[in-house]
Design a protein around this motif. Structure first.
Motif, PDB file in Angstrom:
ATOM      1  N   THR A  11       0.855  -1.189   0.000  1.00 50.05           N
ATOM      2  CA  THR A  11       0.000   0.000   0.000  1.00 50.05           C
ATOM      3  C   THR A  11       0.887   1.233   0.000  1.00 50.05           C
ATOM      4  OG1 THR A  11      -1.728  -1.164   1.219  1.00 50.05           O
ATOM      5  CG2 THR A  11      -1.826   1.242   1.210  1.00 50.05           C
ATOM      6  N   SER A  13       0.733   5.323   0.289  1.00 50.48           N
ATOM      7  CA  SER A  13      -0.070   6.483   0.658  1.00 50.48           C
ATOM      8  C   SER A  13       0.615   7.720   0.106  1.00 50.48           C
ATOM      9  CB  SER A  13      -0.207   6.575   2.178  1.00 50.48           C
ATOM     10  OG  SER A  13      -0.921   5.455   2.653  1.00 50.48           O
ATOM     11  N   ASN A  73      -4.383   6.562  -2.165  1.00 50.37           N
ATOM     12  CA  ASN A  73      -3.883   5.261  -1.738  1.00 50.37           C
ATOM     13  C   ASN A  73      -3.845   4.328  -2.937  1.00 50.37           C
ATOM     14  OD1 ASN A  73      -3.473   5.689   1.064  1.00 50.37           O
ATOM     15  ND2 ASN A  73      -5.678   5.706   1.331  1.00 50.37           N
TER      16      ASN A  73
END
Length: 144
Positions: A24, A26, A105
């Motif tokens: 992930t 961000s 994201n």
């Protein structure tokens, strides 16, 4: 690259990218960027497969901007096709429209039918200028 607005790499495990690992990213709000091309970057050492499959999901707040699976043919020694025989790959994902006041994201999940992809060292994301779309996207390659 001069058009890069955002670039980050995430290391994967020493043994490779496990199918259970989701990466992930961000991304802080990119002021002034309304549209951008999103690219996947792979740094490999001894990656033994000729292809890779990745599910990509891109969200801003609760809005889903993009979701899709990409099957890239990195190299095929027999057919002499694919992206090439390199250690570093820059693979197009999509053009997206961004709200420049919201964080983004980007979630990557390995989808190749292998529990572990040894030889992948880092997986990166780059956001740059809107990309030119090829007539035949390379992620629509059908391999057997």
């Amino acid at each position: 690259m001069a058009d890069t607005r955002y670039l980050v790499f995430a290391p994967v495990g020493a043994d490779g990218w496990a199918s259970t690992d989701t990466l992930t990213y961000s991304v802080v709000p990119l002021a002034g960027v309304k549209q951008g091309g999103v690219y996947l970057l792979l740094h490999t050492e001894g990656y033994r497969y000729g292809n890779i499959a990745i599910e990509v999901s891109i969200r801003q707040d609760t809005t889903l901007l993009y979701n899709g699976q990409h099957n890239y043919l990195l190299s095929d020694n027999d057919a002499k096709s694919g992206i090439g025989h390199r250690y570093d790959y820059v693979l197009p994902i999509a053009n997206i429209t961004l709200c420049d006041t919201l964080a983004t994201n980007i979630i990557l999940t390995q989808q190749l039918d292998q529990s572990l992809l040894p030889g992948i060292r880092e997986v990166g994301i780059r956001i740059g200028d809107v990309m030119r779309q090829p007539s035949e996207p390379m992620w629509k390659v059908d391999w057997h």
